[in-house]
Design a protein around this motif. Structure first.
Motif, PDB file in Angstrom:
ATOM      1  N   VAL A   9     -50.065 -20.081  -8.907  1.00 54.59           N
ATOM      2  CA  VAL A   9     -50.340 -19.005  -9.861  1.00 54.59           C
ATOM      3  C   VAL A   9     -50.397 -17.652  -9.157  1.00 54.59           C
ATOM      4  CG1 VAL A   9     -52.120 -18.060 -11.373  1.00 54.59           C
ATOM      5  CG2 VAL A   9     -51.468 -20.461 -11.581  1.00 54.59           C
ATOM      6  N   LEU A  10     -51.022 -17.595  -7.975  1.00 52.53           N
ATOM      7  CA  LEU A  10     -51.123 -16.331  -7.252  1.00 52.53           C
ATOM      8  C   LEU A  10     -49.753 -15.839  -6.803  1.00 52.53           C
ATOM      9  CD1 LEU A  10     -54.373 -16.894  -5.140  1.00 52.53           C
ATOM     10  CD2 LEU A  10     -54.095 -15.526  -7.224  1.00 52.53           C
ATOM     11  N   ASN A  11     -48.870 -16.776  -6.457  1.00 49.18           N
ATOM     12  CA  ASN A  11     -47.502 -16.367  -6.116  1.00 49.18           C
ATOM     13  C   ASN A  11     -46.809 -15.735  -7.321  1.00 49.18           C
ATOM     14  OD1 ASN A  11     -47.623 -17.210  -3.454  1.00 49.18           O
ATOM     15  ND2 ASN A  11     -46.828 -19.258  -3.887  1.00 49.18           N
ATOM     16  N   LEU A  12     -47.085 -16.254  -8.515  1.00 49.00           N
ATOM     17  CA  LEU A  12     -46.519 -15.661  -9.725  1.00 49.00           C
ATOM     18  C   LEU A  12     -47.103 -14.276  -9.986  1.00 49.00           C
ATOM     19  CD1 LEU A  12     -46.197 -18.402 -12.504  1.00 49.00           C
ATOM     20  CD2 LEU A  12     -44.394 -17.015 -11.493  1.00 49.00           C
ATOM     21  N   LEU A  13     -48.366 -14.082  -9.673  1.00 50.93           N
ATOM     22  CA  LEU A  13     -48.984 -12.776  -9.882  1.00 50.93           C
ATOM     23  C   LEU A  13     -48.302 -11.695  -9.042  1.00 50.93           C
ATOM     24  CD1 LEU A  13     -52.843 -13.377 -10.072  1.00 50.93           C
ATOM     25  CD2 LEU A  13     -51.293 -12.696 -11.908  1.00 50.93           C
ATOM     26  N   GLY A  14     -47.690 -12.092  -7.938  1.00 48.72           N
ATOM     27  CA  GLY A  14     -47.004 -11.128  -7.087  1.00 48.72           C
ATOM     28  C   GLY A  14     -45.562 -10.899  -7.457  1.00 48.72           C
ATOM     29  N   ALA A  15     -45.074 -11.596  -8.496  1.00 47.94           N
ATOM     30  CA  ALA A  15     -43.668 -11.467  -8.911  1.00 47.94           C
ATOM     31  C   ALA A  15     -43.531 -10.405 -10.004  1.00 47.94           C
ATOM     32  CB  ALA A  15     -43.149 -12.815  -9.421  1.00 47.94           C
ATOM     33  N   PRO A  16     -42.372  -9.745 -10.103  1.00 50.87           N
ATOM     34  CA  PRO A  16     -42.156  -8.762 -11.173  1.00 50.87           C
ATOM     35  C   PRO A  16     -42.350  -9.380 -12.549  1.00 50.87           C
ATOM     36  CG  PRO A  16     -40.407  -8.626  -9.537  1.00 50.87           C
ATOM     37  CD  PRO A  16     -41.204  -9.863  -9.204  1.00 50.87           C
ATOM     38  N   ASN A  17     -43.185  -8.732 -13.369  1.00 51.93           N
ATOM     39  CA  ASN A  17     -43.482  -9.223 -14.716  1.00 51.93           C
ATOM     40  C   ASN A  17     -44.074 -10.631 -14.709  1.00 51.93           C
ATOM     41  OD1 ASN A  17     -42.639  -6.891 -16.123  1.00 51.93           O
ATOM     42  ND2 ASN A  17     -40.513  -7.540 -15.937  1.00 51.93           N
ATOM     43  N   TYR A  18     -44.623 -11.027 -13.540  1.00 48.92           N
ATOM     44  CA  TYR A  18     -45.271 -12.339 -13.410  1.00 48.92           C
ATOM     45  C   TYR A  18     -44.301 -13.472 -13.741  1.00 48.92           C
ATOM     46  CZ  TYR A  18     -49.026  -8.947 -13.989  1.00 48.92           C
ATOM     47  OH  TYR A  18     -49.817  -7.835 -13.881  1.00 48.92           O
ATOM     48  N   ARG A  19     -43.052 -13.294 -13.345  1.00 44.00           N
ATOM     49  CA  ARG A  19     -41.995 -14.272 -13.621  1.00 44.00           C
ATOM     50  C   ARG A  19     -41.099 -14.384 -12.403  1.00 44.00           C
ATOM     51  NH1 ARG A  19     -39.049 -15.263 -19.004  1.00 44.00           N
ATOM     52  NH2 ARG A  19     -37.273 -16.558 -18.422  1.00 44.00           N
ATOM     53  N   ALA A  20     -40.680 -15.615 -12.063  1.00 44.00           N
ATOM     54  CA  ALA A  20     -39.838 -15.805 -10.883  1.00 44.00           C
ATOM     55  C   ALA A  20     -39.110 -17.146 -10.978  1.00 44.00           C
ATOM     56  CB  ALA A  20     -40.690 -15.772  -9.616  1.00 44.00           C
ATOM     57  N   PRO A  21     -38.018 -17.303 -10.219  1.00 46.65           N
ATOM     58  CA  PRO A  21     -37.396 -18.628 -10.108  1.00 46.65           C
ATOM     59  C   PRO A  21     -38.402 -19.617  -9.521  1.00 46.65           C
ATOM     60  CG  PRO A  21     -35.941 -16.926  -9.251  1.00 46.65           C
ATOM     61  CD  PRO A  21     -37.265 -16.267  -9.483  1.00 46.65           C
ATOM     62  N   ILE A  22     -38.342 -20.853  -9.968  1.00 48.30           N
ATOM     63  CA  ILE A  22     -39.309 -21.861  -9.538  1.00 48.30           C
ATOM     64  C   ILE A  22     -39.316 -22.019  -8.025  1.00 48.30           C
ATOM     65  CG2 ILE A  22     -37.629 -23.728  -9.857  1.00 48.30           C
ATOM     66  CD1 ILE A  22     -41.371 -24.021 -10.619  1.00 48.30           C
ATOM     67  N   SER A  23     -38.169 -21.801  -7.376  1.00 47.62           N
ATOM     68  CA  SER A  23     -38.079 -21.980  -5.921  1.00 47.62           C
ATOM     69  C   SER A  23     -38.914 -20.963  -5.147  1.00 47.62           C
ATOM     70  CB  SER A  23     -36.621 -21.898  -5.469  1.00 47.62           C
ATOM     71  OG  SER A  23     -36.067 -20.631  -5.806  1.00 47.62           O
TER      72      SER A  23
END
Length: 283
Positions: A9-23
């Protein structure tokens, strides 16, 4: 959440718009794909994240077999859908071998699966994102316990940045020109005095579909109840048409009105021919 889920979840928080490829959001470099996908699906089942999932292998389901025995010219199925049903009528197939344009393939497969005409034998997770419920949970309710020695300062920074954004503050008053601040989607349960943009409306449709369990077939009156006001009826209709032109949304007409009240039917978008556009289907 356990430590693996928290790091995801924290890795997602660092992604643009809280969205990223699963990898890009696996807990660490040692995490295997199967374990990463299991974490994602567990968080999805709890409503904290959602994800796009491609069908990579499928087989026909009994309702699909029954449909092929009927006169398909009188049924609400497209030529592409019939082609898929025929291709997997005898045995399961890899979807990459289907004779369909790549940009249409998953749309057709997902519709058939949602209607119970095919069964997905194997799927692959693609993008993953935090839901509005997940964002609210992290901001308002999450309370960590125990040790977190495996967490890095980068993880802590992602969480602090997120909290500051949610509270209307900024870590830096002058962000670099090449790094625009991330604009968080409008939360459909809050801030309804603001006029949402098209992306916000798409996220509200997604959230309502999850909450109401309408299986990507959301009646439009639910969206009107949520977004009118601040939007007018004409503004919302125009936004839905724009999303349709961008192939992010499909508008499906109402064939049988017996299950809905006259007011709910009236909430649809009238058409010159046939019933009103009534159901919202996310692509």
């Amino acid at each position: 959440m356990d430590t693996r889920e928290l790091k995801f979840v924290l890795n997602l928080l660092g992604a643009p718009n809280y969205r990223a490829p699963i990898s890009q959001v696996k807990p660490n470099n040692r995490t295997k794909a199967a374990e990463r996908d299991s974490i994602c699906r567990t968080l999805r089942d709890r409503g904290i994240v959602d994800c796009s999932e491609e069908i990579v292998e499928c087989r026909i389901a009994p309702p699909g077999s029954a449909l092929l025995r009927l006169d398909t010219s009188r049924l609400p199925v497209t030529e592409d859908e019939i082609a898929v049903l025929r291709a997997c009528a005898e045995t399961s197939i890899l979807t990459k071998n289907l004779d369909l344009p790549s940009d249409r393939r998953q749309v057709v497969l997902q519709k058939l699966a949602e209607r119970g005409l095919i069964k997905a034998e194997a799927t692959r997770l693609e993008d993953v994102w935090l839901t509005n419920f997940g964002l609210d949970y992290l901001h308002d309710d999450y309370s960590p316990h125990g040790s977190g020695l495996e967490l890095s300062l980068d993880h802590l920074n992602c969480y602090l940045q997120f909290l500051r954004k949610r509270d209307g503050q900024s870590l830096s008053p002058h962000p670099p020109d090449n790094k625009q601040p991330v604009q968080e989607p409008v939360n459909p349960q809050r801030r309804l005095t603001e006029k949402p943009n098209d992306a916000d409306i798409w996220y509200v449709i997604e959230e309502l579909d999850r909450q109401l369990e309408t299986h990507n077939y959301l009646p439009i009156f639910y969206l009107r109840e949520r977004l009118q006001p601040p939007l007018t009826r004409a503004e919302l209709d125009s936004a839905l048409y724009r999303l349709q032109r961008e192939d992010r949304l499909e508008l499906s007409s109402l064939q049988e009105a017996a299950h809905y009240t006259p007011e709910q039917v009236e909430a649809g978008i009238p058409q010159d021919i046939g019933g009103p556009l009534f159901f919202l289907i996310r692509n």
